[in-house]
Enzyme design. Structure first.
Site, PDB file in Angstrom:
ATOM      1  N   SER A 199       0.945  -0.962   0.034  1.00 54.47           N
ATOM      2  CA  SER A 199      -0.162   0.485   0.235  1.00 54.47           C
ATOM      3  C   SER A 199       1.188   1.344  -0.293  1.00 54.47           C
ATOM      4  CB  SER A 199      -0.779   0.087   1.190  1.00 54.47           C
ATOM      5  OG  SER A 199      -1.685   1.303   1.401  1.00 54.47           O
ATOM      6  N   HIS A 229      -1.179  -1.207  -4.495  1.00 53.60           N
ATOM      7  CA  HIS A 229      -2.365  -1.110  -3.500  1.00 53.60           C
ATOM      8  C   HIS A 229      -2.112   1.425  -3.528  1.00 53.60           C
ATOM      9  CE1 HIS A 229      -5.850  -1.568  -1.791  1.00 53.60           C
ATOM     10  NE2 HIS A 229      -5.249  -0.681  -0.461  1.00 53.60           N
ATOM     11  N   ASP A 256      -4.424   3.994  -2.567  1.00 51.31           N
ATOM     12  CA  ASP A 256      -5.526   4.666  -0.772  1.00 51.31           C
ATOM     13  C   ASP A 256      -6.460   5.797  -1.589  1.00 51.31           C
ATOM     14  OD1 ASP A 256      -6.399   2.053   0.712  1.00 51.31           O
ATOM     15  OD2 ASP A 256      -3.737   2.712   1.230  1.00 51.31           O
ATOM     16  N   MET A 265      -8.966   8.510  -0.475  1.00 52.98           N
ATOM     17  CA  MET A 265      -9.520   9.003   0.599  1.00 52.98           C
ATOM     18  C   MET A 265     -10.015  10.403   0.475  1.00 52.98           C
ATOM     19  SD  MET A 265      -7.649   7.980   3.588  1.00 52.98           S
ATOM     20  CE  MET A 265      -6.947   6.454   3.741  1.00 52.98           C
ATOM     21  N   HIS A 310      -8.398   1.137  -4.305  1.00 59.00           N
ATOM     22  CA  HIS A 310      -9.601   1.598  -3.729  1.00 59.00           C
ATOM     23  C   HIS A 310      -9.776   2.899  -2.911  1.00 59.00           C
ATOM     24  CE1 HIS A 310      -9.842   0.848   1.339  1.00 59.00           C
ATOM     25  NE2 HIS A 310     -10.831   0.360   0.721  1.00 59.00           N
ATOM     26  N   MET A 342     -11.857   5.370  -0.987  1.00 57.52           N
ATOM     27  CA  MET A 342     -12.855   5.462  -0.168  1.00 57.52           C
ATOM     28  C   MET A 342     -13.172   6.683  -0.359  1.00 57.52           C
ATOM     29  SD  MET A 342      -9.602   3.905   2.895  1.00 57.52           S
ATOM     30  CE  MET A 342      -8.550   3.287   1.244  1.00 57.52           C
ATOM     31  N   MET A 344     -11.672  -4.956   4.813  1.00 49.84           N
ATOM     32  CA  MET A 344     -11.239  -4.516   5.475  1.00 49.84           C
ATOM     33  C   MET A 344     -11.044  -5.127   6.839  1.00 49.84           C
ATOM     34  SD  MET A 344     -10.386  -1.936   3.863  1.00 49.84           S
ATOM     35  CE  MET A 344      -9.749  -0.918   4.893  1.00 49.84           C
ATOM     36  N   ASP A 400      -7.483  -6.368   4.167  1.00 46.30           N
ATOM     37  CA  ASP A 400      -6.645  -4.436   3.932  1.00 46.30           C
ATOM     38  C   ASP A 400      -6.709  -4.250   5.556  1.00 46.30           C
ATOM     39  OD1 ASP A 400      -5.512  -2.197   3.213  1.00 46.30           O
ATOM     40  OD2 ASP A 400      -7.341  -1.051   2.111  1.00 46.30           O
TER      41      ASP A 400
HETATM   42  C1  DX5 Z   1      -6.665   2.167   5.324  1.00 53.20           C
HETATM   43  C2  DX5 Z   1      -5.910   1.498   3.445  1.00 53.20           C
HETATM   44  C3  DX5 Z   1      -5.295   0.339   3.839  1.00 53.20           C
HETATM   45  C4  DX5 Z   1      -3.277   1.050   5.261  1.00 53.20           C
HETATM   46  C5  DX5 Z   1      -3.001  -0.164   5.273  1.00 53.20           C
HETATM   47  O1  DX5 Z   1      -7.625   2.734   5.291  1.00 53.20           O
HETATM   48  O2  DX5 Z   1      -7.132   1.234   3.136  1.00 53.20           O
HETATM   49  O3  DX5 Z   1      -4.271   0.198   2.380  1.00 53.20           O
HETATM   50  O4  DX5 Z   1      -2.183   0.948   3.756  1.00 53.20           O
HETATM   51  O5  DX5 Z   1      -2.360  -0.299   6.182  1.00 53.20           O
HETATM   52  P1  DX5 Z   1      -1.257  -0.794   6.777  1.00 53.20           P
HETATM   53  O6  DX5 Z   1      -0.743  -2.231   6.127  1.00 53.20           O
HETATM   54  O7  DX5 Z   1      -0.274  -0.684   7.899  1.00 53.20           O
HETATM   55  O8  DX5 Z   1      -1.952  -1.200   8.225  1.00 53.20           O
HETATM   56 ZN    ZN Z   2      -6.687   0.076   1.048  1.00 51.79          ZN
END
Ligand code: DX5
Ligand code: ZN
Length: 218
Positions: free
Chosen positions: A7, A30, A32, A34, A63, A65, A137, A175
């Site tokens: 990620s 990956h 993220d 947000m 991903h 969010m 998740m 994840d």
């Molecule tokens: C959190 C993200 C993850 C995050 C995971 O909302 O969706 O992808 O980067 O981080 P770790 O592996 O550190 O829990």
């Molecule tokens: Zn993620």
């Protein structure tokens, strides 16, 4: 086959290309996204995905969010995402189906994501239409570095059962809090794509960390 998806949330945002080059053995990357609404945090958006596309051939697993993700499917697809995943909690079911339709129209792979509160059976109508990925998740979305929620393991097992029944080629990704200690648990429960942020980019040798995850529990 197990896929490891580092990620980029845990990478150095001023040096994303350098950090991508540190994980040549990653299967996917990956990403993220947000919006500060669906989750409290704000991370990256369409222009960054476009720049990532220009600097790597790796599969970009994006991903989303974000609230009402239907609005942004075209933009992220055109920016170069290979797969988009939308949260079931981010809109009403007809709008989630429309978001998946738009992924099909754009020729990107399509995924859905479940927050910890959402039950396994919610995936069934989506599996029946066909999906490329379900993401479970294993922390509350929004931040890296949180502790793995082991009470998600029965949900992973249940969803693996639904995938086998309705759409056997669908990948099952996890994840949040994945590291060499938790990786064997999720693999045993049926996950085949492992996202890891801090357990990869938080380590001095991220490529070795990817291999440690891949071989965990073997
Ligand atoms: C959190 C993200 C993850 C995050 C995971 O909302 O969706 O992808 O980067 O981080 P770790 O592996 O550190 O829990
Ligand atoms: Zn993620």
């Amino acid at each position: 086959m197990i896929k490891i998806a580092p990620s980029l949330l845990s990478a150095d945002f001023a040096n994303l290309q350098r950090d991508i080059e540190r994980v040549p053995n990653a299967d996917w990357l990956h990403v993220d996204v947000m919006d500060g609404m669906f989750v409290p945090n704000i991370s990256i958006g369409v222009p960054v995905v476009k720049s990532l596309r220009a600097c790597t051939d790796k599969f970009l697993d994006v991903h989303l969010m974000i609230e009402k993700p239907e609005r942004y499917i075209d933009a992220f697809a055109k920016a170069g995402a290979d797969l988009l995943s939308v949260h079931l909690e981010a809109d009403l079911p007809p709008a989630i189906h429309r978001a998946l339709d738009r992924m099909e129209e754009n020729g990107v792979k399509k995924g859905i994501v479940l927050r910890p509160i959402t039950g396994a059976e919610a995936v069934i109508p989506y599996l029946k239409r066909g999906l490329d990925l379900i993401l479970v998740m294993t922390v509350e979305p929004g931040f890296g570095g949180q502790a793995f929620m082991s009470d998600m393991l029965p949900k992973i097992e249940a969803i693996r059962g639904y995938i086998n029944q309705y759409c056997p080629d669908c990948d099952l990704e996890v994840d949040g809090g994945i590291d060499p200690a938790t990786a064997p648990l999720v693999m045993k429960a049926g996950a085949n794509v492992l996202v890891a942020g801090s357990a990869v980019f938080g380590k001095p040798d991220p490529a070795a960390a990817v291999e440690a995850l891949r071989s965990a529990g073997v």
